[in-house]
Design a protein around this motif. Structure first.
Motif, PDB file in Angstrom:
ATOM      1  N   ALA A  58     -17.522  12.667   0.044  1.00 47.95           N
ATOM      2  CA  ALA A  58     -16.071  12.858   0.036  1.00 47.95           C
ATOM      3  C   ALA A  58     -15.416  11.597  -0.508  1.00 47.95           C
ATOM      4  CB  ALA A  58     -15.561  13.146   1.442  1.00 47.95           C
ATOM      5  N   VAL A  59     -14.537  11.755  -1.474  1.00 44.36           N
ATOM      6  CA  VAL A  59     -13.759  10.646  -2.005  1.00 44.36           C
ATOM      7  C   VAL A  59     -12.305  10.878  -1.608  1.00 44.36           C
ATOM      8  CG1 VAL A  59     -12.981   9.440  -4.072  1.00 44.36           C
ATOM      9  CG2 VAL A  59     -15.333  10.286  -3.933  1.00 44.36           C
ATOM     10  N   VAL A  60     -11.741   9.968  -0.842  1.00 40.86           N
ATOM     11  CA  VAL A  60     -10.365  10.108  -0.361  1.00 40.86           C
ATOM     12  C   VAL A  60      -9.462   9.240  -1.226  1.00 40.86           C
ATOM     13  CG1 VAL A  60      -8.823   9.958   1.630  1.00 40.86           C
ATOM     14  CG2 VAL A  60     -11.266  10.446   1.971  1.00 40.86           C
ATOM     15  N   GLY A  61      -8.662   9.878  -2.049  1.00 38.10           N
ATOM     16  CA  GLY A  61      -7.812   9.169  -2.987  1.00 38.10           C
ATOM     17  C   GLY A  61      -8.261   9.428  -4.409  1.00 38.10           C
ATOM     18  N   SER A  62      -7.312   9.742  -5.299  1.00 37.59           N
ATOM     19  CA  SER A  62      -7.702  10.147  -6.658  1.00 37.59           C
ATOM     20  C   SER A  62      -7.139   9.224  -7.723  1.00 37.59           C
ATOM     21  CB  SER A  62      -7.231  11.581  -6.925  1.00 37.59           C
ATOM     22  OG  SER A  62      -5.819  11.663  -6.983  1.00 37.59           O
ATOM     23  N   GLY A  63      -6.967   7.948  -7.380  1.00 37.10           N
ATOM     24  CA  GLY A  63      -6.611   6.965  -8.390  1.00 37.10           C
ATOM     25  C   GLY A  63      -7.822   6.568  -9.209  1.00 37.10           C
ATOM     26  N   PRO A  64      -7.717   5.528 -10.029  1.00 36.65           N
ATOM     27  CA  PRO A  64      -8.833   5.159 -10.911  1.00 36.65           C
ATOM     28  C   PRO A  64     -10.104   4.772 -10.173  1.00 36.65           C
ATOM     29  CG  PRO A  64      -7.062   3.522 -10.963  1.00 36.65           C
ATOM     30  CD  PRO A  64      -6.525   4.714 -10.258  1.00 36.65           C
ATOM     31  N   ASP A  88      -7.888  -0.827  -4.781  1.00 37.11           N
ATOM     32  CA  ASP A  88      -6.806  -1.596  -4.176  1.00 37.11           C
ATOM     33  C   ASP A  88      -6.839  -1.546  -2.655  1.00 37.11           C
ATOM     34  OD1 ASP A  88      -6.005  -2.140  -6.726  1.00 37.11           O
ATOM     35  OD2 ASP A  88      -4.059  -1.139  -6.597  1.00 37.11           O
ATOM     36  N   MET A  89      -7.385  -0.490  -2.094  1.00 35.94           N
ATOM     37  CA  MET A  89      -7.484  -0.409  -0.638  1.00 35.94           C
ATOM     38  C   MET A  89      -8.346  -1.549  -0.096  1.00 35.94           C
ATOM     39  SD  MET A  89      -8.481   2.937   1.599  1.00 35.94           S
ATOM     40  CE  MET A  89      -7.921   3.102   3.293  1.00 35.94           C
ATOM     41  N   HIS A  90      -9.310  -1.979  -0.880  1.00 35.21           N
ATOM     42  CA  HIS A  90     -10.183  -3.090  -0.495  1.00 35.21           C
ATOM     43  C   HIS A  90      -9.663  -4.417  -1.028  1.00 35.21           C
ATOM     44  CE1 HIS A  90     -13.466  -5.794  -2.017  1.00 35.21           C
ATOM     45  NE2 HIS A  90     -13.666  -5.870  -0.728  1.00 35.21           N
ATOM     46  N   ARG A  91      -9.232  -4.437  -2.267  1.00 36.74           N
ATOM     47  CA  ARG A  91      -8.882  -5.687  -2.948  1.00 36.74           C
ATOM     48  C   ARG A  91      -7.433  -6.079  -2.736  1.00 36.74           C
ATOM     49  NH1 ARG A  91     -10.651  -9.024  -6.811  1.00 36.74           N
ATOM     50  NH2 ARG A  91     -12.685  -8.035  -6.604  1.00 36.74           N
ATOM     51  N   GLY A  92      -6.569  -5.129  -2.408  1.00 38.75           N
ATOM     52  CA  GLY A  92      -5.140  -5.346  -2.477  1.00 38.75           C
ATOM     53  C   GLY A  92      -4.654  -4.967  -3.858  1.00 38.75           C
ATOM     54  N   ALA A  93      -3.347  -4.876  -4.031  1.00 38.05           N
ATOM     55  CA  ALA A  93      -2.791  -4.449  -5.318  1.00 38.05           C
ATOM     56  C   ALA A  93      -3.326  -5.325  -6.442  1.00 38.05           C
ATOM     57  CB  ALA A  93      -1.272  -4.507  -5.274  1.00 38.05           C
ATOM     58  N   SER A  94      -3.966  -4.679  -7.421  1.00 38.35           N
ATOM     59  CA  SER A  94      -4.633  -5.429  -8.482  1.00 38.35           C
ATOM     60  C   SER A  94      -4.559  -4.639  -9.775  1.00 38.35           C
ATOM     61  CB  SER A  94      -6.086  -5.724  -8.078  1.00 38.35           C
ATOM     62  OG  SER A  94      -6.723  -6.566  -9.020  1.00 38.35           O
ATOM     63  N   LEU A  95      -5.428  -4.969 -10.716  1.00 37.33           N
ATOM     64  CA  LEU A  95      -5.419  -4.353 -12.037  1.00 37.33           C
ATOM     65  C   LEU A  95      -6.262  -3.082 -12.050  1.00 37.33           C
ATOM     66  CD1 LEU A  95      -5.985  -7.532 -14.240  1.00 37.33           C
ATOM     67  CD2 LEU A  95      -3.835  -6.617 -13.330  1.00 37.33           C
ATOM     68  N   ILE A  96      -5.921  -2.168 -12.951  1.00 39.28           N
ATOM     69  CA  ILE A  96      -6.670  -0.923 -13.065  1.00 39.28           C
ATOM     70  C   ILE A  96      -8.131  -1.187 -13.409  1.00 39.28           C
ATOM     71  CG2 ILE A  96      -5.930  -0.643 -15.475  1.00 39.28           C
ATOM     72  CD1 ILE A  96      -6.085   2.385 -15.042  1.00 39.28           C
ATOM     73  N   VAL A  97      -8.401  -2.225 -14.185  1.00 35.68           N
ATOM     74  CA  VAL A  97      -9.780  -2.517 -14.577  1.00 35.68           C
ATOM     75  C   VAL A  97     -10.609  -2.925 -13.365  1.00 35.68           C
ATOM     76  CG1 VAL A  97      -9.368  -4.943 -15.151  1.00 35.68           C
ATOM     77  CG2 VAL A  97     -11.149  -3.675 -16.353  1.00 35.68           C
ATOM     78  N   TRP A  98      -9.990  -3.597 -12.397  1.00 34.17           N
ATOM     79  CA  TRP A  98     -10.695  -3.938 -11.160  1.00 34.17           C
ATOM     80  C   TRP A  98     -10.942  -2.687 -10.321  1.00 34.17           C
ATOM     81  CZ3 TRP A  98     -13.289  -8.086  -9.620  1.00 34.17           C
ATOM     82  CH2 TRP A  98     -13.074  -9.296 -10.285  1.00 34.17           C
ATOM     83  N   ALA A  99      -9.982  -1.767 -10.303  1.00 31.52           N
ATOM     84  CA  ALA A  99     -10.159  -0.531  -9.540  1.00 31.52           C
ATOM     85  C   ALA A  99     -11.345   0.267 -10.067  1.00 31.52           C
ATOM     86  CB  ALA A  99      -8.881   0.303  -9.597  1.00 31.52           C
ATOM     87  N   ILE A 100     -11.442   0.406 -11.391  1.00 28.80           N
ATOM     88  CA  ILE A 100     -12.552   1.154 -11.973  1.00 28.80           C
ATOM     89  C   ILE A 100     -13.871   0.437 -11.706  1.00 28.80           C
ATOM     90  CG2 ILE A 100     -13.552   2.005 -14.130  1.00 28.80           C
ATOM     91  CD1 ILE A 100     -10.688   2.360 -15.165  1.00 28.80           C
TER      92      ILE A 100
END
Length: 502
Positions: A148-154, A456-468
């Motif tokens: 299960a993946v909760v959240g559908s951002g990058p 971002d849930m782990h890192r805090g608000a950051s860049l999309i490249v970090w999210a991916i």
């Protein structure tokens, strides 16, 4: 081998933006396609350095010199493969990432002009669509394990694709009415038209990913139910808790809102128009939040503030002021402060800034001014100095510098305080840390076994490249946890940080 003299023969060039009067009359993307000749010229500037520091600037480890040279030689199919080898969604990063890879380009040493890496990337991504579409890669042999993946951002979508391609059954849960997270309703169409998201979702669906929208995990579906139905859970809910300023007098006035409320409402109007439905820019409770005919003040100097600026122009604002707490940055890198190849503090002019409005630096709001009916009519600002003492920011107003700006709509774009406190955290037994984020063990698991976290849930608000990058890395950890065969690529670990001077 690459052209060793390419950077000497060609200057850095980007495609011309659409004319301001044209683009503020619609919501289409600011940049038109660059054209193959320009992109091949710019790719030729890449030197294929002995040590390509752009790799270190990019947390995904994109093979930038490789696909630059493939574009230079016209081998577009191979360039598409090389780009997708490390990045699930280059059409997103090529449009939205501020390109730390370019800040780390060797051509940028000593104030030089780096390769237009981001522009080459987006043109390769668009070429993938033009040259046959985003072909699905369905797995031949399912593993029988479920995630299960909760959240559908990058972050969530990158993890979902990686896990589905490894043979696991993946279900993405999204509390909103459409998949995409902030890509869908947080990013204006003039930066990312939503057809790019829809094409990628069609690919994921063809690869077996299931999507469930309108499901608030922790409310509509409990953590216990998710654990019963799946072998592992990934939390990728983002960092949507907007930073506020409750101590500022007048904060409670009507017309003072979080920036994301404005962006989401505007994006919903654009989405509805695309579906042929009438809609107004309103908050969930029906309160209007449209900039049309209003004097707008945007507090903040980052990406979110610039997005609000562009939206305000397109909604027909009477005037806009954008306020920044810090002094105006320099035009070029200060090597003493931010040595190459770190990310520099420089003045960044977004396309929205050339569309209108006034930027005001080194000021802070002292009061939101009441019109006598509980509606904001202005903001009282003062010039300030900012310094850090013992890790704390000290803001000192300059006596006698106060003045008032008209404001019918005030938008707070002053950052985010981490992931929202929500029922699913308590149900999973997961806590937020002092930064409002969720800690991860070295294997990306939270305090709860079998429950992972990324983005971002782990890192805090950051860049999309970090999210991916984090989504891909968490997927690799989940694959190992489930006993999957082989290893998936893991570009970062939970402790990884951006390049910084020590």
């Amino acid at each position: 081998m690459p052209d060793p003299n390419g950077f000497l023969r060609y200057d850095r060039r980007l495609p011309a933006r659409r004319p301001v009067p044209v683009r503020i009359s619609d919501w289409r993307e600011v940049y038109p396609p660059a054209g193959e000749e320009l992109i091949r010229e710019q790719a030729t500037r890449c030197m294929d350095c002995g040590i390509p520091f752009c790799h270190d600037g990019c947390p995904l480890g994109n093979r930038i010199p490789d696909w630059n040279d493939l574009v230079r030689t016209g081998n577009w199919d191979a360039a598409v493969e090389s780009l997708h080898a490390t990045n699930n969604f280059p059409e997103f990063t090529g449009r939205l990432c501020p390109a730390p890879c370019e800040a780390a380009c060797v051509l940028g040493i000593g104030g030089g002009q780096p390769v237009t890496i981001k522009q080459v990337e987006v043109e390769i991504a668009d070429a993938a669509v033009a040259r046959g579409g985003l072909r699905p890669r369905p797995v031949p042999a399912p593993t029988g394990r479920s995630v299960a993946v909760v959240g559908s951002g990058p972050a969530g979508l990158a993890a979902a694709q990686q896990l589905a391609r490894a043979g696991h059954a993946v279900t993405v849960y999204e509390r909103d009415d459409a998949i995409g997270g902030l890509l869908r309703y947080g990013i204006p169409d003039f930066k990312l038209e939503k057809e790019h998201i829809d094409r990628r979702l069609a690919q994921l669906a063809a690869e077996g990913v299931q999507f469930r929208t309108g499901v608030d995990v922790g409310v509509d579906v409990t953590a216990e139910q998710l654990r019963a139905e799946h072998d592992a859970v990934l939390l990728a809910c983002g960092a949507l808790q907007g930073r506020d300023t409750p101590e500022t007098p007048g904060r409670q006035l009507r017309g003072v809102h979080q920036a994301m409320s404005h962006l989401v409402a505007a994006n919903r109007v654009v989405a509805a128009a695309g579906d042929g439905r009438p809609a107004l820019a309103v908050l969930p409770d029906g309160t209007p939040i449209d900039a049309a005919g209003k004097h707008v003040v945007i507090i903040g100097g980052g990406d979110t503030a610039a997005d609000c600026l562009g939206v305000a122009h397109r909604q027909g604002a009477a005037g806009v002021h954008q306020l920044d707490l810090y002094p105006e940055p320099p035009e070029t890198r200060d090597a003493a402060r931010d040595p190459w190849p770190t990310w520099p503090w420089v003045l960044r002019n977004y396309p929205a800034h050339e569309e209108g409005g006034e930027r005001v630096f080194a000021v802070a709001v002292q009061e939101f001014v009441d019109d006598g009916t509980g509606q904001v009519k202005g903001v009282r600002i003062a010039e300030v100095s900012v310094e850090k003492r013992d890790g704390r920011r000290i803001v000192t107003p300059l006596p006698g510098s106060e003045r008032e700006l008209p404001a019918d709509l005030v938008l707070l774009a002053i950052g985010f305080e981490g992931t929202e406190q929500q029922p699913l955290l308590e149900q999973f037994g997961v806590r937020r840390n002092a930064r409002g984020a969720v800690d991860a063990r070295p294997d990306w698991q939270t305090d709860a076994d079998g429950v992972f976290v990324a983005g971002d849930m782990h890192r805090g608000a950051s860049l999309i490249v970090w999210a991916i990058a984090e989504g891909r890395a968490a997927a690799a950890a989940i694959h190992a946890y489930l006993g999957g065969v082989g290893e998936l690529p893991a570009p970062v670990d939970p402790a990884r940080q951006p390049l910084a001077a020590r």
